[in-house]
Design a protein around this motif. Sequence first.
Motif, mmCIF file in Angstrom:
data_model
loop_
_atom_site.group_PDB
_atom_site.id
_atom_site.type_symbol
_atom_site.label_atom_id
_atom_site.label_comp_id
_atom_site.label_asym_id
_atom_site.label_seq_id
_atom_site.Cartn_x
_atom_site.Cartn_y
_atom_site.Cartn_z
ATOM 1 N N LEU A 227 1.040 -1.136 -0.048
ATOM 2 C CA LEU A 227 -0.083 0.037 -0.051
ATOM 3 C C LEU A 227 0.776 1.246 0.059
ATOM 4 C CD1 LEU A 227 -2.865 -0.994 2.591
ATOM 5 C CD2 LEU A 227 -2.982 -0.931 0.102
ATOM 6 N N MET A 228 2.151 1.097 0.344
ATOM 7 C CA MET A 228 2.946 2.339 0.285
ATOM 8 C C MET A 228 3.578 2.359 -1.165
ATOM 9 S SD MET A 228 5.207 1.166 3.715
ATOM 10 C CE MET A 228 6.247 2.894 3.512
ATOM 11 N N HIS A 229 3.331 3.768 -1.538
ATOM 12 C CA HIS A 229 3.670 4.178 -2.931
ATOM 13 C C HIS A 229 5.165 3.828 -2.955
ATOM 14 C CE1 HIS A 229 -0.067 6.560 -4.412
ATOM 15 N NE2 HIS A 229 -0.414 5.512 -3.670
ATOM 16 N N CYS A 230 5.878 4.184 -2.312
ATOM 17 C CA CYS A 230 7.190 4.050 -2.394
ATOM 18 C C CYS A 230 7.848 2.921 -2.750
ATOM 19 C CB CYS A 230 8.167 4.678 -1.067
ATOM 20 S SG CYS A 230 7.890 3.751 0.511
ATOM 21 N N LYS A 231 7.169 1.821 -2.206
ATOM 22 C CA LYS A 231 7.377 0.226 -2.429
ATOM 23 C C LYS A 231 6.953 -0.449 -3.551
ATOM 24 C CE LYS A 231 8.614 -0.990 2.332
ATOM 25 N NZ LYS A 231 8.332 -1.799 3.434
ATOM 26 N N ILE A 232 5.857 0.383 -4.438
ATOM 27 C CA ILE A 232 5.162 -0.510 -5.443
ATOM 28 C C ILE A 232 6.062 -0.706 -6.650
ATOM 29 C CG2 ILE A 232 3.589 0.292 -7.173
ATOM 30 C CD1 ILE A 232 1.625 1.779 -5.208
ATOM 31 N N ALA A 233 6.945 0.212 -6.772
ATOM 32 C CA ALA A 233 7.999 0.041 -7.943
ATOM 33 C C ALA A 233 8.821 -1.252 -7.929
ATOM 34 C CB ALA A 233 8.607 1.036 -8.543
ATOM 35 N N GLU A 234 9.313 -1.225 -6.803
ATOM 36 C CA GLU A 234 10.433 -2.357 -6.462
ATOM 37 C C GLU A 234 9.663 -3.751 -6.138
ATOM 38 O OE1 GLU A 234 11.145 -2.513 -1.860
ATOM 39 O OE2 GLU A 234 11.712 -0.241 -2.524
ATOM 40 N N GLU A 235 8.484 -3.641 -5.870
ATOM 41 C CA GLU A 235 7.770 -4.983 -5.647
ATOM 42 C C GLU A 235 7.076 -5.374 -7.091
ATOM 43 O OE1 GLU A 235 4.831 -4.314 -2.718
ATOM 44 O OE2 GLU A 235 6.291 -4.660 -1.083
ATOM 45 N N LEU A 236 6.752 -4.493 -7.937
ATOM 46 C CA LEU A 236 6.036 -4.659 -9.249
ATOM 47 C C LEU A 236 6.849 -5.208 -10.476
ATOM 48 C CD1 LEU A 236 3.262 -4.770 -10.888
ATOM 49 C CD2 LEU A 236 3.716 -2.329 -11.242
ATOM 50 N N ILE A 237 8.078 -4.120 -10.486
ATOM 51 C CA ILE A 237 8.857 -4.589 -11.562
ATOM 52 C C ILE A 237 9.541 -5.768 -11.687
ATOM 53 C CG2 ILE A 237 10.794 -3.297 -12.806
ATOM 54 C CD1 ILE A 237 8.539 -1.597 -12.941
ATOM 55 N N PRO A 238 9.730 -6.289 -10.870
ATOM 56 C CA PRO A 238 10.627 -7.765 -10.770
ATOM 57 C C PRO A 238 9.478 -8.757 -11.098
ATOM 58 C CG PRO A 238 11.627 -6.665 -8.449
ATOM 59 C CD PRO A 238 10.335 -5.925 -9.421
#
Length: 337
Positions: A227-238
């Motif tokens: 739910l934290m925007h700062c972590k979305i990219a690092e979880e989604l991209i891989p």
Amino acid sequence: MATMSVIRLKEVAAEAGVSIATTSMALNGSSAVKPDTRIRVEAAARKLGYQKNSAAAVLSSSQNRNSRKSVFIAWLTAGTLSSSGRLEGAFREAEKLGVQMEFCNIRRSNDLKAVIRSLYARGCDGVVLGRGMALIAGQEDWSRFCIVSVEEGLFEEGVDVVRSSLFRSTYELLWRVREVGYKRVGVCLREHDPLHPDDATRLGATLAFQTAEMAHAERIPPKRISLMHCKIAEELIPWVRKYQPDVVIGFSGAELWALRDGGFPVPEGLAYVALHVLAAERGPLAGYQDNLEVYPPYAVRVLFEKIRHGVRGLSDHPQQTLVLPPLLQGESCPRLN
């Protein structure tokens, strides 16, 4: 000579296993009643030999028309001031019905009793329990008002609920993107521990769709995103790099921005569809219109129908009105056009 007993509306309601209000709406052709419920009510009426009192119906209709402008309802939320900005549709619906509507946000749970007293003193006919009310409404006396909720948590308390058909809408969205040619469909859900009931329903719809509609080699395991925007990219991209979907179903615009920031060309190389599209995002996003913009007009309409039939307080047989949000076009998935 023996006289025949008159079958009353409440007897039809008991036979059908629904409330008197629902029975009345079903027999009057209201769109707020589900088709299967209407069929059950009509069957009960035929079985018992129920005859509508035409004179009373005409009088009631006349009284409703004459008093229509005086109906006063309130939309209550708890601690969610931003909700007032998404009630434009509700206010438009109220105006169309000739209903006076007022928005009230309750910042402290202790203020609810005072709000209820004030609304009753001012002649309020009905209330919609909006966001946050499920946490504070359960111990109050609602017998003086007609009542509808948009929070499912109040359904077990006897409150009629207007909500999204999450399983159906998720399944139909997956079917739609599949129909226009996308084969590898990746679905992102919000990270909760345990999984939020809404996302659990969406997960069930996703797994059911994959089993029924997709070859095993095309199935991609759903991804739970922080739910934290700062972590979305690092979880989604891989996850995207590993499974290489040709379309991603996400929750909102946050995943779209993360994909673009991560170097994925959207929509040229990867399509994106959102489960919730806000009004301000309708240009770049494709997906379902946000539920908080869809529920309010339906809730006002259902509440108005109940007020017209003189319903007050909680119900022994609460009903759910399921809403399917409209699918909106956007540049993130142009093939849906």
